[in-house]
Design a protein around this motif. Sequence first.
Motif, PDB file in Angstrom:
ATOM      1  N   PRO A 294       0.833  -1.201   0.000  1.00  0.00           N
ATOM      2  CA  PRO A 294       0.000   0.000   0.000  1.00  0.00           C
ATOM      3  C   PRO A 294       0.869   1.253   0.000  1.00  0.00           C
ATOM      4  N   VAL A 295       0.774   2.081  -1.049  1.00  0.00           N
ATOM      5  CA  VAL A 295       1.543   3.322  -1.118  1.00  0.00           C
ATOM      6  C   VAL A 295       1.012   4.301  -0.066  1.00  0.00           C
ATOM      7  N   MET A 296      -0.331   4.324   0.073  1.00  0.00           N
ATOM      8  CA  MET A 296      -0.955   5.309   0.956  1.00  0.00           C
ATOM      9  C   MET A 296      -2.291   4.769   1.442  1.00  0.00           C
ATOM     10  N   ASN A 297      -2.599   4.972   2.714  1.00  0.00           N
ATOM     11  CA  ASN A 297      -3.926   4.680   3.263  1.00  0.00           C
ATOM     12  C   ASN A 297      -4.545   6.002   3.687  1.00  0.00           C
ATOM     13  N   TYR A 298      -5.845   6.155   3.501  1.00  0.00           N
ATOM     14  CA  TYR A 298      -6.482   7.425   3.881  1.00  0.00           C
ATOM     15  C   TYR A 298      -7.911   7.187   4.356  1.00  0.00           C
ATOM     16  N   ARG A 299      -8.431   8.191   5.084  1.00  0.00           N
ATOM     17  CA  ARG A 299      -9.814   8.139   5.572  1.00  0.00           C
ATOM     18  C   ARG A 299     -10.465   9.478   5.279  1.00  0.00           C
ATOM     19  N   MET A 300     -11.716   9.435   4.842  1.00  0.00           N
ATOM     20  CA  MET A 300     -12.392  10.659   4.436  1.00  0.00           C
ATOM     21  C   MET A 300     -13.846  10.643   4.885  1.00  0.00           C
ATOM     22  N   THR A 301     -14.295  11.739   5.529  1.00  0.00           N
ATOM     23  CA  THR A 301     -15.715  11.843   5.902  1.00  0.00           C
ATOM     24  C   THR A 301     -16.372  13.035   5.213  1.00  0.00           C
ATOM     25  N   GLN A 302     -15.646  13.650   4.264  1.00  0.00           N
ATOM     26  CA  GLN A 302     -16.222  14.740   3.465  1.00  0.00           C
ATOM     27  C   GLN A 302     -17.469  14.220   2.750  1.00  0.00           C
ATOM     28  N   GLU A 303     -18.475  15.072   2.602  1.00  0.00           N
ATOM     29  CA  GLU A 303     -19.735  14.637   1.991  1.00  0.00           C
ATOM     30  C   GLU A 303     -19.490  14.144   0.566  1.00  0.00           C
ATOM     31  N   PHE A 304     -20.031  12.996   0.220  1.00  0.00           N
ATOM     32  CA  PHE A 304     -19.880  12.444  -1.128  1.00  0.00           C
ATOM     33  C   PHE A 304     -21.160  11.711  -1.502  1.00  0.00           C
ATOM     34  N   LYS A 305     -21.309  11.451  -2.786  1.00  0.00           N
ATOM     35  CA  LYS A 305     -22.495  10.751  -3.274  1.00  0.00           C
ATOM     36  C   LYS A 305     -22.198   9.253  -3.251  1.00  0.00           C
ATOM     37  N   PRO A 306     -22.899   8.455  -2.439  1.00  0.00           N
ATOM     38  CA  PRO A 306     -22.598   7.018  -2.397  1.00  0.00           C
ATOM     39  C   PRO A 306     -23.006   6.337  -3.710  1.00  0.00           C
ATOM     40  N   PRO A 307     -22.345   5.233  -4.067  1.00  0.00           N
ATOM     41  CA  PRO A 307     -22.674   4.559  -5.338  1.00  0.00           C
ATOM     42  C   PRO A 307     -24.074   3.955  -5.349  1.00  0.00           C
ATOM     43  N   PHE A 308     -24.599   3.591  -4.155  1.00  0.00           N
ATOM     44  CA  PHE A 308     -25.942   3.008  -4.072  1.00  0.00           C
ATOM     45  C   PHE A 308     -26.754   3.746  -3.017  1.00  0.00           C
ATOM     46  N   HIS A 309     -28.059   3.806  -3.246  1.00  0.00           N
ATOM     47  CA  HIS A 309     -28.978   4.357  -2.252  1.00  0.00           C
ATOM     48  C   HIS A 309     -29.881   3.209  -1.802  1.00  0.00           C
ATOM     49  N   VAL A 310     -30.050   3.060  -0.499  1.00  0.00           N
ATOM     50  CA  VAL A 310     -30.809   1.937   0.036  1.00  0.00           C
ATOM     51  C   VAL A 310     -32.055   2.450   0.752  1.00  0.00           C
ATOM     52  N   ASN A 311     -33.221   1.902   0.409  1.00  0.00           N
ATOM     53  CA  ASN A 311     -34.474   2.208   1.108  1.00  0.00           C
ATOM     54  C   ASN A 311     -35.108   0.908   1.588  1.00  0.00           C
ATOM     55  N   THR A 312     -35.619   0.906   2.791  1.00  0.00           N
ATOM     56  CA  THR A 312     -36.313  -0.290   3.293  1.00  0.00           C
ATOM     57  C   THR A 312     -37.665   0.099   3.876  1.00  0.00           C
ATOM     58  N   LEU A 313     -38.592  -0.815   3.762  1.00  0.00           N
ATOM     59  CA  LEU A 313     -39.923  -0.634   4.355  1.00  0.00           C
ATOM     60  C   LEU A 313     -40.258  -1.922   5.097  1.00  0.00           C
ATOM     61  N   ILE A 314     -40.560  -1.822   6.399  1.00  0.00           N
ATOM     62  CA  ILE A 314     -40.869  -3.007   7.210  1.00  0.00           C
ATOM     63  C   ILE A 314     -42.250  -2.823   7.832  1.00  0.00           C
ATOM     64  N   GLU A 315     -43.127  -3.790   7.610  1.00  0.00           N
ATOM     65  CA  GLU A 315     -44.490  -3.713   8.156  1.00  0.00           C
ATOM     66  C   GLU A 315     -44.882  -5.051   8.765  1.00  0.00           C
ATOM     67  N   GLU A 316     -45.647  -4.988   9.846  1.00  0.00           N
ATOM     68  CA  GLU A 316     -46.187  -6.220  10.427  1.00  0.00           C
ATOM     69  C   GLU A 316     -47.322  -6.722   9.550  1.00  0.00           C
ATOM     70  N   ALA A 317     -47.312  -8.035   9.281  1.00  0.00           N
ATOM     71  CA  ALA A 317     -48.352  -8.617   8.423  1.00  0.00           C
ATOM     72  C   ALA A 317     -49.159  -9.636   9.220  1.00  0.00           C
ATOM     73  N   GLY A 318     -49.166  -9.501  10.524  1.00  0.00           N
ATOM     74  CA  GLY A 318     -49.834 -10.479  11.388  1.00  0.00           C
ATOM     75  C   GLY A 318     -49.021 -10.622  12.661  1.00  0.00           C
ATOM     76  N   ARG A 319     -49.509 -11.485  13.574  1.00  0.00           N
ATOM     77  CA  ARG A 319     -48.858 -11.593  14.873  1.00  0.00           C
ATOM     78  C   ARG A 319     -47.445 -12.158  14.760  1.00  0.00           C
ATOM     79  N   LEU A 320     -47.239 -13.095  13.834  1.00  0.00           N
ATOM     80  CA  LEU A 320     -45.923 -13.720  13.694  1.00  0.00           C
ATOM     81  C   LEU A 320     -45.388 -13.600  12.268  1.00  0.00           C
ATOM     82  N   LYS A 321     -45.773 -12.503  11.591  1.00  0.00           N
ATOM     83  CA  LYS A 321     -45.317 -12.308  10.216  1.00  0.00           C
ATOM     84  C   LYS A 321     -44.877 -10.858  10.020  1.00  0.00           C
ATOM     85  N   ALA A 322     -43.914 -10.668   9.145  1.00  0.00           N
ATOM     86  CA  ALA A 322     -43.480  -9.309   8.796  1.00  0.00           C
ATOM     87  C   ALA A 322     -43.178  -9.253   7.309  1.00  0.00           C
ATOM     88  N   GLU A 323     -43.513  -8.119   6.692  1.00  0.00           N
ATOM     89  CA  GLU A 323     -43.197  -7.892   5.280  1.00  0.00           C
ATOM     90  C   GLU A 323     -42.079  -6.867   5.188  1.00  0.00           C
TER      91      GLU A 323
END
Length: 395
Positions: A294-323
């Motif tokens: 490794p020539v160089m290691n670095y860490r960055m927290t500057q704002e950037f556009k991530p390659p993927f955007h993730v959305n999740t939706l979780i709902e109860e579908a009954g007493r012992l079920k979830a969607e």
Amino acid sequence: SGGKGREGMMISQFFVLSQRGDNIVFRDYRAEVPKGSTETFFRKVKFWKEDGNAEAPPIFNVDGVNYFHVKVVGLYFVATTRVNVSPSLVLELLQRIARVIKDYLGVLNEDSFRKNFVLVYELLDEVIDFGYVQTTSTEVLKSYVFNEPILIAPARLQPIDPAAIFTQGSKRMPGTAVTKSVVANDPSGRRREEIFVDIIEKISVTFSSSGYILTSEIDGTIQMKSYLFGNPEIRLALNEDLNIGRGGASVYDYRSSSGSGVILDDCNFHESVRLDSFDSDRTLSLVPPDGEFPVMNYRMTQEFKPPFHVNTLIEEAGRLKAEVIIKIRAEFPSDVVANTITIQMPLPNYTSRASFELELGATGQKTDFKETSKMLEWSFKKASDELSLGLLLNM
């Protein structure tokens, strides 16, 4: 090998096991750990169920023996000790041994190990002497190691390299899986003057339930492997508007970074890098040593556009079920395609069954419910637009 490592860290044994538990390489340096340590280790790792975790931690103790392990290309690299040593040092040593062996064999997998066990044992005897580390430098080892590697065809490589995850058009971008040995001669007798430079970035992003980015961070490495004859000095030019640190501002205060180029929170360099002109024109000078480094290691927290955007939706579908609905949206241009993506999602421990529903016409996608680890796995060969997965959980 000399005694230059005598004051350093000490290990008792080093061994490499296959995924099936077969002993590929075994070296006992101090004869102080009972025989059968390989079986003890493998049984413990395979059937680990302590503290409610399905996977064994990288370090554990059985009957007074400390076991340290890392997994590289599906193989277990393991060290044992009876003494209290620095865990991070041993884990780093295991990674470095894997890298040195890859430098000499060209390709790192079970087949190359078995074909080159004489060379591997010669390397191990120079790297570790009576349990003490001597050197993990590919360059230094060339003076002591004399066996020639038996090369295997690179077509038999393991899974795709993380650096080659993106492709542009039909041309595959090169990854770090450079499959030539640092010591083997070209069959034609001609020397190919080549140097490989990769930028590998690990991105960590936390999204809120509504899809907003809460935290984002990049851990990056500039990785190099040189086959240049005579070890010439080379210069590597980075962005001229590169800044290190934020001048006292909070790492999450993105307002301070507007219009100020690329801001790295922190970085470090390989010992071969000279930084004489780094402050003036952001240029690194180095004489690249043999092998991958490794020539160089670095860490960055500057704002950037991530390659993927993730959305999740979780709902109860009954007493012992979830969607659950998971949506993955690619944020990169449509002419770039991401390959071999795997989504993993931990499910509640009391999940008994999971049924999946993919989008209509979905091709090249696979879903799996790992019952032992209670983990959902969703993989697809290519990603360029939005993909969604419906999931019904039975408790």
